[in-house]
Design an enzyme around this catalytic site. Structure first.
Site, short mmCIF file in Angstrom:
data_model
loop_
_atom_site.label_atom_id
_atom_site.label_comp_id
_atom_site.label_asym_id
_atom_site.label_seq_id
_atom_site.Cartn_x
_atom_site.Cartn_y
_atom_site.Cartn_z
N CYS A 88 5.58 -6.58 4.28
CA CYS A 88 4.76 -5.47 4.77
C CYS A 88 5.00 -4.14 4.06
CB CYS A 88 5.02 -5.25 6.27
SG CYS A 88 5.06 -6.77 7.24
N CYS A 91 2.75 -2.53 1.26
CA CYS A 91 1.50 -1.85 1.61
C CYS A 91 1.74 -0.62 2.50
CB CYS A 91 0.56 -2.81 2.34
SG CYS A 91 -0.34 -3.92 1.26
N HIS A 92 2.67 -0.73 3.45
CA HIS A 92 2.82 0.32 4.45
C HIS A 92 3.96 1.27 4.19
CE1 HIS A 92 -0.18 -1.61 7.01
NE2 HIS A 92 0.39 -2.75 6.71
N MET A 129 -6.49 -7.77 6.86
CA MET A 129 -5.16 -8.05 7.38
C MET A 129 -5.01 -9.55 7.61
SD MET A 129 -2.71 -8.55 9.72
CE MET A 129 -3.12 -8.45 11.42
N HIS A 368 -1.65 2.68 -10.02
CA HIS A 368 -1.00 1.38 -10.18
C HIS A 368 -0.68 1.14 -11.66
CE1 HIS A 368 0.37 -2.40 -8.64
NE2 HIS A 368 -0.45 -3.10 -9.41
N HIS A 410 -7.41 -4.04 -11.07
CA HIS A 410 -6.06 -4.43 -11.47
C HIS A 410 -6.11 -4.84 -12.94
CE1 HIS A 410 -2.17 -6.42 -11.65
NE2 HIS A 410 -1.88 -5.96 -10.44
#
Length: 584
Positions: A88, A91-92, A129, A368, A410
């Site tokens: 997790c 992402c968070h 999700m 990124h 990407h």
């Protein structure tokens, strides 16, 4: 192997009622409508996970518990912390402040409540999700544990500064004891540095003979390999933030130094500007959020700089802006450092390492990866969660523009070629859709097409990580390793850049490998030095057979399959010459 994701762990932005804080201390409410697992399982972004593998193993203290919030036992906390960091945090964020995913701070999670959290962890949402519970990735007990964990304050991993770095620093062969000239007969420019992800190694493979020269123990899950400007030194960095320096001049190329620059990391680069070749190296960390400038010959840490600061658009403070990617300018003694969460591109002038001159460019959030255009003047980097490409003029030191592209670009380093109609272009594929965006890159002779999406190609599907071509090739290769369909993730699409309108040909790379593995994924096309071969990783699980498939670029026919018991989870492959000279 953990199931990849990109979407948020909890879709906290959906309009819902306020749920109980926790059933033991408040009246339970009915669960919100349960999203259909099928609604998102086939979406490519739901299969991408920018994971934080190493932080899951780091000892951290459990924060104090507020009244009414369930306290976890030591064993429960350890398990929940590991699940969060591995699945997790990418992402968070480590501190749950939000990154590509939404914030999961306790002011939000306690308002939503246990039932809400449990439901969305179990069933997921169409927003991307994953359905962790119904998919079987987490047991019912683990889902409940994670719901409780999110009601508690997040733990904070330890910092990692100069004392810790110097303690980790080792020089196995000092510069004065290294060869004064190349001591082997290898064509070192055509060596491939191949990441063996799950074994924590890189394989050095001779591009001419296809034989393995050496397998070098490195950090865990090497993310990238980079070459010094001279081509002598190979720098690799693992997700555990360990940098390894390999000397290709040795009789048997091997590691000569190592340094750990943090706890989680992704990027390393070396100085390339004229007069500064091989002088310095730089590495960027995910945790702690910082970059480190090192001596290029020994990896001695010289300067650490934190990236904590303000977000470009909201001007809010962010406590953990991760360093996503770094490239070296060919025009100035500068490193271009891309800071993910704040959206800042830092032009770090290293003429005086102790008194750095840093130009901060306000670009776009969630930076990124990216690469140079064919002239190596302009750097194009994906702001993937904002579906944009930022363009920086490294000669003038300024932002050129922001370009809207497809869903979740990407590009890897991207792909440069001359379009029959629009002139020089740089291309990116996407995680979130099947498109390939072509951006004009020639503001001199093709001004009307410069810094615009001049064409959009349709590929096999979403889930692409890398796109590749070569100045001597007429082919454009696009992988799709994260697509949920095996017929897509196990193949490669190839376009003829002279006639892009005719679409792509599909090559059955996984079938050509003839390996006994379940659902191998084809990832990262990489050319040899001459531009005549394209190498593909056939990436299987750690306990299954993997391979490298080599295709003749001109005929698009199978040329060779490399198999070996020690070829464990090959992913990235970096040809020395192409990486050294930014050829892509």
């Amino acid at each position: 192997m953990a199931r990849p994701i990109l979407g948020t762990l909890i879709a906290l932005t959906l309009p819902v009622a306020v749920w109980s804080a926790y059933p033991a201390v408040a009246q339970q409410q009915s669960e919100p409508p349960k999203p259909s697992p099928e609604a998102h399982e086939t979406e490519p972004p739901g299969r991408y996970k920018p994971e934080m593998d190493v932080l899951g193993q780091v000892p951290v203290e459990q924060p104090g518990t507020k009244p009414g919030v369930p306290r976890l036992s030591e064993a429960e906390f350890t398990q929940a912390k590991q699940i969060y960091f591995e699945r997790c945090a990418g992402c968070h964020g480590v501190l749950r402040k939000g990154a590509t995913g939404k914030p999961l701070t306790t002011d939000i999670t306690q308002e939503r409540g246990f039932d809400y959290l449990k439901s969305f962890i179990t069933y997921g949402s169409p927003a991307g999700m994953p359905n962790w519970g119904t998919s079987g990735d987490l047991t019912e007990a683990q889902v409940e544990l994670m719901a409780k964990y999110l009601l508690n304050e997040p733990p904070e991993p330890p910092e990692f500064g100069m004392p810790e770095m110097r303690k980790s620093w080792q020089v196995f062969v000092p510069p004065e004891k290294r060869p004064q000239k190349k001591m082997n007969d290898y064509d070192t420019e055509n060596i491939f540095s191949v990441t063996l992800r799950d074994s924590g190694e890189v394989a050095l493979i001779d591009g001419n003979t296809k034989e393995t020269i050496n397998i070098v123990k490195t950090g865990y899950a090497v993310h990238i390999s980079r070459l010094s400007a001279s081509g002598r030194y190979l720098y690799v960095i693992g997700r555990d933030a360990k940098v390894d320096l390999i000397d290709l001049w040795m009789e048997k190329p091997d590691k000569v130094a190592e340094l750990k620059i943090g706890i989680e990391a992704r990027s390393v680069e070396t100085s390339k500007a004229k007069g500064w070749e091989d002088r310095y190296a730089i590495a960027g960390a995910y945790w702690p959020p910082q970059y480190v400038i090192m001596d290029g010959d020994t990896l001695e840490p010289l300067r650490i700089v934190s990236t904590r600061g303000m977000i470009v658009d909201s001007q809010e403070y962010h406590p953990e802006p991760r360093v996503a990617s770094i490239v070296a300018s060919h025009y100035r003694p500068e490193f271009i450092v891309n800071v993910k969460e704040t959206g800042q591109i830092l032009l770090v002038n290293f003429e005086d390492v102790q008194n750095l001159n840093v130009t901060t460019i306000a670009a776009e959030r969630f930076l990124h990866d990216g690469g140079f255009d064919s002239t190596k003047r302009y750097f194009l980097v994906a702001a993937n969660a904002r579906n944009r490409i930022a363009v920086v003029d490294t000669k003038e030191g300024k932002l050129v523009t922001l370009i809207d592209v497809g869903q979740t670009p990407h590009p890897g380093r991207g792909a440069n070629f001359v379009h029959p109609q629009f002139g020089p272009v740089w291309a990116t594929s996407h995680l979130g859709d099947e498109t390939i965006s072509l951006i004009g890159t020639d503001p001199e002779k093709h001004k009307e097409h410069a810094w615009k999406v001049v064409a959009t190609l349709e590929g096999q599907g979403g889930g692409s990580l890398f796109i590749k071509t070569h100045p001597k090739s007429n082919n454009l290769w696009v992988d799709t390793p994260l697509n949920p369909e095996p017929s897509i993730s196990g193949t490669i699409a190839v376009f003829d850049i002279r006639n892009l309108d005719k679409g792509y040909e599909v090559l059955p790379i996984a079938d050509w490998a003839e390996i006994k593995a379940t659902g191998p994924r084809i990832v990262q096309p990489e050319y040899n030095k001459e531009g005549t071969e394209v190498w593909f990783s056939v990436w299987s699980a750690k306990d299954q057979e993997s391979a490298i498939v080599i295709v003749d670029d001109k005929t698009r026919k199978l040329k060779k399959v490399i198999k070996a018991p020690k070829l464990i989870t090959p992913t990235g492959k970096f040809n020395v010459y192409n990486t050294q000279h930014d050829v892509y």
